[in-house]
Design a protein around this motif. Structure first.
Motif, PDB file in Angstrom:
ATOM      1  N   THR A   1      53.778 -61.072  18.930  1.00  0.00           N
ATOM      2  CA  THR A   1      53.422 -59.671  19.148  1.00  0.00           C
ATOM      3  C   THR A   1      52.114 -59.615  19.906  1.00  0.00           C
ATOM      4  OG1 THR A   1      54.548 -58.965  17.118  1.00  0.00           O
ATOM      5  CG2 THR A   1      52.880 -57.486  18.018  1.00  0.00           C
ATOM      6  N   ARG A   2      52.174 -59.118  21.136  1.00  0.00           N
ATOM      7  CA  ARG A   2      50.991 -59.068  21.992  1.00  0.00           C
ATOM      8  C   ARG A   2      50.555 -57.618  22.168  1.00  0.00           C
ATOM      9  NH1 ARG A   2      50.088 -64.268  24.497  1.00  0.00           N
ATOM     10  NH2 ARG A   2      48.266 -63.179  25.339  1.00  0.00           N
ATOM     11  N   LEU A   3      49.326 -57.336  21.737  1.00  0.00           N
ATOM     12  CA  LEU A   3      48.776 -55.997  21.847  1.00  0.00           C
ATOM     13  C   LEU A   3      47.969 -55.860  23.127  1.00  0.00           C
ATOM     14  CD1 LEU A   3      47.506 -55.466  18.186  1.00  0.00           C
ATOM     15  CD2 LEU A   3      49.681 -54.721  19.169  1.00  0.00           C
ATOM     16  N   MET A   4      47.757 -54.620  23.539  1.00  0.00           N
ATOM     17  CA  MET A   4      46.927 -54.359  24.705  1.00  0.00           C
ATOM     18  C   MET A   4      45.457 -54.389  24.304  1.00  0.00           C
ATOM     19  SD  MET A   4      48.974 -51.464  26.855  1.00  0.00           S
ATOM     20  CE  MET A   4      50.575 -51.877  27.579  1.00  0.00           C
ATOM     21  N   PRO A   5      44.605 -54.968  25.151  1.00  0.00           N
ATOM     22  CA  PRO A   5      43.163 -54.949  24.861  1.00  0.00           C
ATOM     23  C   PRO A   5      42.661 -53.515  24.711  1.00  0.00           C
ATOM     24  CG  PRO A   5      43.642 -56.488  26.627  1.00  0.00           C
ATOM     25  CD  PRO A   5      44.910 -55.720  26.373  1.00  0.00           C
ATOM     26  N   GLU A   6      41.666 -53.336  23.874  1.00  0.00           N
ATOM     27  CA  GLU A   6      41.128 -52.000  23.618  1.00  0.00           C
ATOM     28  C   GLU A   6      40.203 -51.594  24.767  1.00  0.00           C
ATOM     29  OE1 GLU A   6      41.811 -49.818  21.274  1.00  0.00           O
ATOM     30  OE2 GLU A   6      43.193 -51.079  20.140  1.00  0.00           O
ATOM     31  N   MET A   7      40.819 -51.099  25.837  1.00  0.00           N
ATOM     32  CA  MET A   7      40.092 -50.606  27.004  1.00  0.00           C
ATOM     33  C   MET A   7      40.542 -49.178  27.256  1.00  0.00           C
ATOM     34  SD  MET A   7      40.818 -53.967  29.347  1.00  0.00           S
ATOM     35  CE  MET A   7      40.025 -53.257  30.797  1.00  0.00           C
ATOM     36  N   ARG A   8      39.685 -48.376  27.886  1.00  0.00           N
ATOM     37  CA  ARG A   8      40.041 -46.971  28.100  1.00  0.00           C
ATOM     38  C   ARG A   8      41.197 -46.836  29.084  1.00  0.00           C
ATOM     39  NH1 ARG A   8      38.936 -42.011  27.027  1.00  0.00           N
ATOM     40  NH2 ARG A   8      39.010 -40.387  28.602  1.00  0.00           N
ATOM     41  N   LYS A   9      41.194 -47.651  30.151  1.00  0.00           N
ATOM     42  CA  LYS A   9      42.279 -47.643  31.126  1.00  0.00           C
ATOM     43  C   LYS A   9      42.544 -49.068  31.589  1.00  0.00           C
ATOM     44  CE  LYS A   9      41.650 -42.928  32.868  1.00  0.00           C
ATOM     45  NZ  LYS A   9      41.499 -42.068  34.072  1.00  0.00           N
ATOM     46  N   ARG A  10      43.697 -49.260  32.245  1.00  0.00           N
ATOM     47  CA  ARG A  10      44.151 -50.547  32.760  1.00  0.00           C
ATOM     48  C   ARG A  10      44.498 -51.526  31.654  1.00  0.00           C
ATOM     49  NH1 ARG A  10      46.627 -50.662  36.295  1.00  0.00           N
ATOM     50  NH2 ARG A  10      45.904 -52.182  37.802  1.00  0.00           N
ATOM     51  N   GLN A  11      44.834 -50.991  30.461  1.00  0.00           N
ATOM     52  CA  GLN A  11      45.194 -51.867  29.354  1.00  0.00           C
ATOM     53  C   GLN A  11      46.472 -52.651  29.648  1.00  0.00           C
ATOM     54  OE1 GLN A  11      45.554 -48.521  29.146  1.00  0.00           O
ATOM     55  NE2 GLN A  11      43.989 -47.660  27.801  1.00  0.00           N
ATOM     56  N   ASP A  12      47.410 -52.015  30.370  1.00  0.00           N
ATOM     57  CA  ASP A  12      48.656 -52.704  30.667  1.00  0.00           C
ATOM     58  C   ASP A  12      48.408 -53.911  31.572  1.00  0.00           C
ATOM     59  OD1 ASP A  12      47.910 -50.950  32.687  1.00  0.00           O
ATOM     60  OD2 ASP A  12      49.947 -50.375  33.220  1.00  0.00           O
ATOM     61  N   TYR A  13      47.618 -53.722  32.616  1.00  0.00           N
ATOM     62  CA  TYR A  13      47.262 -54.822  33.518  1.00  0.00           C
ATOM     63  C   TYR A  13      46.566 -55.939  32.733  1.00  0.00           C
ATOM     64  CZ  TYR A  13      45.313 -56.895  37.869  1.00  0.00           C
ATOM     65  OH  TYR A  13      44.974 -57.716  38.911  1.00  0.00           O
ATOM     66  N   ALA A  14      45.666 -55.560  31.842  1.00  0.00           N
ATOM     67  CA  ALA A  14      44.960 -56.554  31.028  1.00  0.00           C
ATOM     68  C   ALA A  14      45.927 -57.336  30.142  1.00  0.00           C
ATOM     69  CB  ALA A  14      43.890 -55.862  30.175  1.00  0.00           C
ATOM     70  N   LEU A  15      46.957 -56.672  29.629  1.00  0.00           N
ATOM     71  CA  LEU A  15      47.934 -57.369  28.792  1.00  0.00           C
ATOM     72  C   LEU A  15      48.712 -58.392  29.599  1.00  0.00           C
ATOM     73  CD1 LEU A  15      49.531 -57.874  26.224  1.00  0.00           C
ATOM     74  CD2 LEU A  15      50.955 -55.887  26.785  1.00  0.00           C
ATOM     75  N   TRP A  16      49.187 -57.985  30.797  1.00  0.00           N
ATOM     76  CA  TRP A  16      49.934 -58.969  31.603  1.00  0.00           C
ATOM     77  C   TRP A  16      49.040 -60.162  31.948  1.00  0.00           C
ATOM     78  CZ3 TRP A  16      52.920 -55.754  29.827  1.00  0.00           C
ATOM     79  CH2 TRP A  16      53.130 -54.454  30.266  1.00  0.00           C
ATOM     80  N   LEU A  17      47.783 -59.894  32.282  1.00  0.00           N
ATOM     81  CA  LEU A  17      46.867 -60.985  32.603  1.00  0.00           C
ATOM     82  C   LEU A  17      46.657 -61.917  31.411  1.00  0.00           C
ATOM     83  CD1 LEU A  17      44.150 -59.142  34.744  1.00  0.00           C
ATOM     84  CD2 LEU A  17      45.638 -61.003  35.527  1.00  0.00           C
ATOM     85  N   SER A  18      46.519 -61.354  30.225  1.00  0.00           N
ATOM     86  CA  SER A  18      46.281 -62.192  29.049  1.00  0.00           C
ATOM     87  C   SER A  18      47.492 -63.070  28.743  1.00  0.00           C
ATOM     88  CB  SER A  18      45.923 -61.323  27.834  1.00  0.00           C
ATOM     89  OG  SER A  18      47.030 -60.567  27.387  1.00  0.00           O
ATOM     90  N   ILE A  19      48.692 -62.519  28.920  1.00  0.00           N
ATOM     91  CA  ILE A  19      49.913 -63.315  28.707  1.00  0.00           C
ATOM     92  C   ILE A  19      49.990 -64.441  29.730  1.00  0.00           C
ATOM     93  CG2 ILE A  19      52.429 -63.247  28.888  1.00  0.00           C
ATOM     94  CD1 ILE A  19      52.337 -60.431  27.667  1.00  0.00           C
ATOM     95  N   MET A  20      49.692 -64.122  30.980  1.00  0.00           N
ATOM     96  CA  MET A  20      49.807 -65.116  32.043  1.00  0.00           C
ATOM     97  C   MET A  20      48.667 -66.129  31.991  1.00  0.00           C
ATOM     98  SD  MET A  20      51.112 -62.385  34.896  1.00  0.00           S
ATOM     99  CE  MET A  20      51.527 -63.513  36.197  1.00  0.00           C
ATOM    100  N   ARG A  21      47.495 -65.714  31.539  1.00  0.00           N
ATOM    101  CA  ARG A  21      46.390 -66.650  31.358  1.00  0.00           C
ATOM    102  C   ARG A  21      46.749 -67.726  30.344  1.00  0.00           C
ATOM    103  NH1 ARG A  21      42.877 -64.408  28.203  1.00  0.00           N
ATOM    104  NH2 ARG A  21      42.617 -62.558  29.537  1.00  0.00           N
ATOM    105  N   ASP A  22      47.612 -67.367  29.394  1.00  0.00           N
ATOM    106  CA  ASP A  22      48.042 -68.317  28.374  1.00  0.00           C
ATOM    107  C   ASP A  22      49.184 -69.215  28.852  1.00  0.00           C
ATOM    108  OD1 ASP A  22      46.143 -67.299  26.682  1.00  0.00           O
ATOM    109  OD2 ASP A  22      47.531 -66.027  25.560  1.00  0.00           O
TER     110      ASP A  22
END
Length: 257
Positions: A171-192
């Motif tokens: 279960t991967r959650l979006m980082p707690e950011m005001r905007k661009r959380q979706d982009y941050a989630l894809w980056l975190s998955i791909m960084r891994d």
């Protein structure tokens, strides 16, 4: 059949919400749950969601305890997910009927835990349903393969088309950011280490402004992109500058569609 958890944040979306929800419920792959978080709407959106829930047990709406924005609303829904896959749709966009079925097949065939598809764009005042949508020439094309390095230069993934394999990635959650959380989630998955695979077939419909316009909303994302590159991804100033240039170029290119 795999269960798909569909995540939908809602805020004052009564005008478009019905078409978005129906586009999920009419999927040819019917084994899904629609996890909706209403972020304290004042326009009757929650009443509409409760009516859908009474008619179809797959619709599972909840009110956010406090207004927290789209990212927090998505996370509250993701936390309830029971599915093998987690997919995303905003309350003003639509999926075409075979989207889930085709994407699951694509993900399984390519052993890809993070997938996305091409999608159509429609005008903001479009009032049709996904089942009667007439394909147009306004298509944002999915790139076949995207790794972390390529994703830093440009966000290749339309959030309304994204789906990740929860059985592989957890279960991967979006980082707690005001905007661009979706982009941050894809980056975190791909960084891994999980690259993304794109399906060329357009399977969703994004509500946008007229072709040829670049909305102020898009331009307003520039400082949030910069924060993402510097604070979240830890990029140097030169690398963050190159990434930001790529993001602006993408917005300009997509605005012409």
């Amino acid at each position: 059949m795999p269960l798909v958890s569909v995540v939908m944040p809602v805020y004052n979306s009564a005008a478009t919400l019905g078409a978005a929800v129906r586009s999920v419920l009419t999927q040819t792959h019917g084994d899904l749950e629609l996890l909706v978080t209403d972020d304290k709407s004042t326009d009757g959106s929650m009443d509409l969601l409760m009516e859908f829930a009474r008619q179809d047990e797959r619709v599972l709406p909840r009110s956010a305890p406090e207004q927290g924005g789209a990212g927090r609303a998505r996370n509250l829904a993701i936390e309830r997910a029971r599915g093998d896959y987690v997919a995303f749709l905003d309350s003003d966009d639509m999926w075409l009927p075979e989207k889930t079925e085709r994407q699951i097949e694509f993900a399984a065939a390519g052993d890809a835990p993070l997938t996305f598809t091409s999608y159509y764009k429609m005008d903001a005042d479009h009032d049709g349903e996904s089942t009667d949508f007439v394909p147009n020439g306004r298509v944002v094309r999915a790139t076949e393969h995207v790794d972390y390095r390529a994703m830093l230069v440009r966000d290749h993934i339309g959030a309304l088309t994204a789906m990740y394999d929860r059985s592989v990635l957890g279960t991967r959650l979006m980082p707690e950011m005001r905007k661009r959380q979706d982009y941050a989630l894809w980056l975190s998955i791909m960084r891994d280490g999980a690259d993304a695979r794109g399906l060329a077939e357009p399977l969703a419909v994004y509500r946008s402004h007229q072709a040829g316009s670049l909305s102020s909303n898009k331009l307003s994302l520039v400082p949030y992109n910069w924060e993402l590159y510097r604070a979240h991804e830890g990029l140097s100033v030169p690398r963050a500058t190159r990434a930001l240039a790529g993001a602006v170029w993408q917005s300009l290119r997509n605005s012409r569609i």
